[in-house]
Design a protein around this motif. Structure first.
Motif, PDB file in Angstrom:
ATOM      1  N   VAL A  41      20.371  22.715  23.621  1.00 22.74           N
ATOM      2  CA  VAL A  41      19.234  23.149  24.446  1.00 22.74           C
ATOM      3  C   VAL A  41      19.514  22.919  25.929  1.00 22.74           C
ATOM      4  CG1 VAL A  41      16.820  22.685  24.995  1.00 22.74           C
ATOM      5  CG2 VAL A  41      17.541  22.857  22.603  1.00 22.74           C
ATOM      6  N   SER A  42      20.004  21.738  26.285  1.00 28.76           N
ATOM      7  CA  SER A  42      20.219  21.416  27.697  1.00 28.76           C
ATOM      8  C   SER A  42      21.310  22.285  28.315  1.00 28.76           C
ATOM      9  CB  SER A  42      20.571  19.931  27.854  1.00 28.76           C
ATOM     10  OG  SER A  42      21.735  19.608  27.104  1.00 28.76           O
ATOM     11  N   ASN A  43      22.416  22.485  27.600  1.00 29.41           N
ATOM     12  CA  ASN A  43      23.500  23.298  28.150  1.00 29.41           C
ATOM     13  C   ASN A  43      23.130  24.773  28.213  1.00 29.41           C
ATOM     14  OD1 ASN A  43      26.274  21.698  28.522  1.00 29.41           O
ATOM     15  ND2 ASN A  43      25.207  20.794  26.795  1.00 29.41           N
ATOM     16  N   THR A 239      26.869  17.119  45.925  1.00 27.96           N
ATOM     17  CA  THR A 239      27.687  17.998  45.092  1.00 27.96           C
ATOM     18  C   THR A 239      28.802  17.270  44.352  1.00 27.96           C
ATOM     19  OG1 THR A 239      29.083  18.508  47.008  1.00 27.96           O
ATOM     20  CG2 THR A 239      27.257  20.000  46.545  1.00 27.96           C
ATOM     21  N   CYS A 240      29.244  16.145  44.890  1.00 24.99           N
ATOM     22  CA  CYS A 240      30.394  15.440  44.298  1.00 24.99           C
ATOM     23  C   CYS A 240      30.003  14.331  43.327  1.00 24.99           C
ATOM     24  CB  CYS A 240      31.272  14.844  45.398  1.00 24.99           C
ATOM     25  SG  CYS A 240      32.061  16.083  46.452  1.00 24.99           S
ATOM     26  N   THR A 241      28.811  13.771  43.456  1.00 26.68           N
ATOM     27  CA  THR A 241      28.410  12.661  42.580  1.00 26.68           C
ATOM     28  C   THR A 241      28.419  13.047  41.102  1.00 26.68           C
ATOM     29  OG1 THR A 241      27.097  11.615  44.313  1.00 26.68           O
ATOM     30  CG2 THR A 241      26.580  11.026  42.041  1.00 26.68           C
ATOM     31  N   LEU A 287      25.732  14.319  29.154  1.00 20.20           N
ATOM     32  CA  LEU A 287      25.724  13.848  30.540  1.00 20.20           C
ATOM     33  C   LEU A 287      25.836  14.990  31.541  1.00 20.20           C
ATOM     34  CD1 LEU A 287      25.887  11.416  32.548  1.00 20.20           C
ATOM     35  CD2 LEU A 287      28.369  11.549  32.300  1.00 20.20           C
ATOM     36  N   ASN A 288      26.699  15.962  31.271  1.00 16.27           N
ATOM     37  CA  ASN A 288      26.962  17.002  32.268  1.00 16.27           C
ATOM     38  C   ASN A 288      25.733  17.816  32.660  1.00 16.27           C
ATOM     39  OD1 ASN A 288      29.622  16.444  32.864  1.00 16.27           O
ATOM     40  ND2 ASN A 288      30.457  17.836  31.347  1.00 16.27           N
ATOM     41  N   GLY A 293      22.146  19.055  36.640  1.00 15.57           N
ATOM     42  CA  GLY A 293      20.810  19.610  36.787  1.00 15.57           C
ATOM     43  C   GLY A 293      19.914  18.784  37.691  1.00 15.57           C
ATOM     44  N   ILE A 294      20.084  17.469  37.646  1.00 18.58           N
ATOM     45  CA  ILE A 294      19.228  16.583  38.446  1.00 18.58           C
ATOM     46  C   ILE A 294      19.769  16.403  39.858  1.00 18.58           C
ATOM     47  CG2 ILE A 294      18.401  14.195  38.666  1.00 18.58           C
ATOM     48  CD1 ILE A 294      18.182  14.086  35.655  1.00 18.58           C
ATOM     49  N   GLN A 295      21.078  16.228  39.985  1.00 17.64           N
ATOM     50  CA  GLN A 295      21.661  15.863  41.264  1.00 17.64           C
ATOM     51  C   GLN A 295      21.799  17.039  42.224  1.00 17.64           C
ATOM     52  OE1 GLN A 295      22.224  12.690  41.965  1.00 17.64           O
ATOM     53  NE2 GLN A 295      22.896  13.137  44.059  1.00 17.64           N
ATOM     54  N   MET A 296      22.093  18.228  41.708  1.00 14.78           N
ATOM     55  CA  MET A 296      22.309  19.374  42.591  1.00 14.78           C
ATOM     56  C   MET A 296      20.975  20.050  42.875  1.00 14.78           C
ATOM     57  SD  MET A 296      25.859  20.786  40.887  1.00 14.78           S
ATOM     58  CE  MET A 296      26.378  21.750  42.290  1.00 14.78           C
ATOM     59  N   SER A 297      20.590  20.050  44.142  1.00 15.94           N
ATOM     60  CA  SER A 297      19.239  20.468  44.529  1.00 15.94           C
ATOM     61  C   SER A 297      18.963  21.940  44.206  1.00 15.94           C
ATOM     62  CB  SER A 297      19.029  20.225  46.032  1.00 15.94           C
ATOM     63  OG  SER A 297      20.001  20.927  46.791  1.00 15.94           O
ATOM     64  N   LYS A 298      19.939  22.827  44.370  1.00 15.64           N
ATOM     65  CA  LYS A 298      19.700  24.248  44.121  1.00 15.64           C
ATOM     66  C   LYS A 298      19.424  24.498  42.635  1.00 15.64           C
ATOM     67  CE  LYS A 298      21.743  27.536  46.277  1.00 15.64           C
ATOM     68  NZ  LYS A 298      22.720  28.500  46.818  1.00 15.64           N
ATOM     69  N   ILE A 299      20.149  23.813  41.769  1.00 17.94           N
ATOM     70  CA  ILE A 299      19.889  23.957  40.341  1.00 17.94           C
ATOM     71  C   ILE A 299      18.551  23.339  39.988  1.00 17.94           C
ATOM     72  CG2 ILE A 299      20.670  23.264  38.046  1.00 17.94           C
ATOM     73  CD1 ILE A 299      23.484  23.505  38.935  1.00 17.94           C
ATOM     74  N   ARG A 300      18.239  22.194  40.575  1.00 18.14           N
ATOM     75  CA  ARG A 300      16.961  21.532  40.307  1.00 18.14           C
ATOM     76  C   ARG A 300      15.791  22.413  40.710  1.00 18.14           C
ATOM     77  NH1 ARG A 300      18.093  17.264  42.842  1.00 18.14           N
ATOM     78  NH2 ARG A 300      16.939  17.612  44.763  1.00 18.14           N
ATOM     79  N   ASN A 301      15.883  23.022  41.880  1.00 17.46           N
ATOM     80  CA  ASN A 301      14.811  23.901  42.343  1.00 17.46           C
ATOM     81  C   ASN A 301      14.724  25.166  41.484  1.00 17.46           C
ATOM     82  OD1 ASN A 301      14.230  22.125  44.430  1.00 17.46           O
ATOM     83  ND2 ASN A 301      15.639  23.127  45.844  1.00 17.46           N
TER      84      ASN A 301
END
Length: 335
Positions: A41-43, A239-241, A287-288, A293-301
Motif C-alpha cells: 500500500v505505501s509503495n 533531499t539527502c536525509t 522505511l523507504n 514521503g515524510i522528509q521530502m516536502s514536494k511529495i508530502r504536499n
C-alpha cells in the motif's frame, strides 16, 4: 564421509530454520501479512502520487519510482514464500523455485544499491551544479540510468544463479527460512573457484563501486553545504536525509547477510538470526516510502493534496446525492 550428489538429482531443498510453533504460526502469518500489506500500500500509494502529479515528473522522483518498484519486486519475492512456508508442515521447496528466489533476492539487492548510487549522483548534480542540472540530467540520460540500474543487476543475478544451479551438491538442507545463494554454495562438493571469483567480482562492481560513487557525491555535497547559504543546507538536508537513512539501513542488512554465513554465529539465538536475516527484506521496503514521503516536502504536499481532493470530492458527491434526494422528495410532496 558425505556422498556426492549431482545437482541435477536434487529435486528439492529443505529449509531447516523453521520450527514447530503450534498455534502461534497463525499469529506469525497475521504479522507478516500485515507487513506485506503495509509495504504494498505505501509503495503503490507513493508511486501513484508521483505519477499523477506532473510537478513531480523530475529526474529525482523518477529515480525514486524505480526504487519503489524494486521494493515491491523484492518483497513479493520473499513475503508470499514466507507465508506458505509458515502455514506448511513440510518445509521443502522445489529446486527450480529455490533458484528462482535466489535470482529475485540477488537482483533486488543489486538494483537497490544501483538505484541509491544513481540517486546520490542526481543529488550531487542538483546541489553542486544547479545551473547546469537541466542540461546535464536530460530525459535521455535519465532513461539510460534507469535502464542500467535494472539491466546490469539482472544479468549479474542470472549468471550467479546459473553458476549455483550447476554445482554438484552434497545435500539439500538449507539452514535458513528462505533460499540464499551462499547457503546453496556451502552445500557444494565440487570446485567453487569460478563461483567464488565471480562472486568477488560482482561484490566489487555491485557494492564497492556504488559505495565509492555515493561517498564521492556526498563529499562534494557536504563541501557545498558547509560553504553555502542556510537555504542550500536546508535543501540538501531535506533531499539527502532519506537517501542516507535508506543507504545505511540497507548496508547494515547486507553486511549481516554477507558475514552471517562466513562467521561463527552459533552463540547467537536462532530466533534473532532469523529476524536479522529478514531485516533487509522487511524494513527496507517499509522505511523507504515513509522516509521519502515524510522528509521530502514536494511529495508530502502532493500526498496531502491528493488525499484532500479525494476527501473533498467524496464529500461533494455525497452532498449532491443528498441534494437530489431532497429535491425529489420536495417535488413528490408538491405533487
Amino acid at each position: 564421509m558425505r556422498m556426492k550428489i549431482n545437482s541435477t538429482q536434487v529435486s528439492y531443498f529443505t529449509l531447516s530454520a523453521y520450527f514447530d510453533s503450534g498455534f502461534f504460526k497463525y499469529f506469525y502469518v497475521a504479522v507478516i501479512m500485515c507487513l506485506y500489506v503495509v509495504i504494498v500500500v505505501s509503495n503503490v500509494f507513493l508511486l501513484v502520487v508521483i505519477c499523477v502529479n506532473r510537478s513531480l515528473h523530475e529526474p529525482m522522483y523518477l529515480f525514486l519510482c524505480s526504487l519503489l518498484v524494486n521494493e515491491l519486486y523484492g518483497s513479493s519475492g520473499l513475503f508470499p514464500f514466507l507465508l506458505l512456508q509458515i502455514l506448511s508442515d513440510v518445509h521443502s521447496v522445489p529446486a527450480a523455485f529455490c533458484f528462482l528466489q535466489v535470482f529475485c533476492l540477488h537482483s533486488y539487492a543489486c538494483v537497490e544499491f544501483s538505484s541509491l548510487a544513481v540517486m546520490s549522483y542526481d543529488r550531487h548534480l542538483a546541489i553542486c551544479s544547479p545551473l547546469q542540472y537541466n542540461a546535464r540530467m536530460t530525459s535521455r540520460k535519465v532513461s539510460v540510468l534507469v535502464a542500467l540500474t535494472w539491466f546490469y543487476p539482472v544479468i549479474v543475478a542470472a549468471v550467479t544463479t546459473a553458476l549455483s544451479s550447476s554445482l554438484q551438491l552434497c545435500g539439500n538442507v538449507i539452514d535458513q527460512v528462505f533460499c540464499g545463494n551462499y547457503a546453496i554454495v556451502q552445500l557444494s562438493c565440487s570446485d567453487t573457484t569460478a563461483h567464488n571469483v565471480y562472486g568477488l567480482f560482482t561484490i566489487v562492481l555491485t557494492l564497492f563501486v556504488p559505495v565509492i560513487l555515493i561517498l564521492f557525491s556526498y563529499v562534494r555535497i557536504f563541501k557545498v553545504c558547509f560553504s553555502g547559504s542556510k537555504q542550500t543546507r536546508q535543501k540538501a538536508v531535506g533531499t539527502c536525509t532519506p537517501h542516507l537513512a535508506s543507504l545505511l539501513n540497507f548496508s547494515f542488512g547486507c553486511a549481516f547477510q554477507i558475514f552471517q554465513g562466513r562467521l561463527d554465529v552459533s552463540s547467537v539465538p536462532k530466533a534473532l538470526l532469523i529476524v536479522l536475516s529478514l531485516y533487509v527484506g522487511i524494513l527496507q521496503p517499509i522505511l523507504n516510502p515513509i522516509m521519502f514521503g515524510i522528509q521530502m516536502s514536494k511529495i508530502r504536499n502532493a500526498c496531502k493534496d491528493l488525499l484532500c481532493n479525494k476527501t473533498f470530492s467524496g464529500q461533494r458527491a455525497r452532498g449532491e446525492k443528498q441534494l437530489r434526494r431532497s429535491f425529489i422528495g420536495s417535488v413528490s410532496v408538491t405533487e
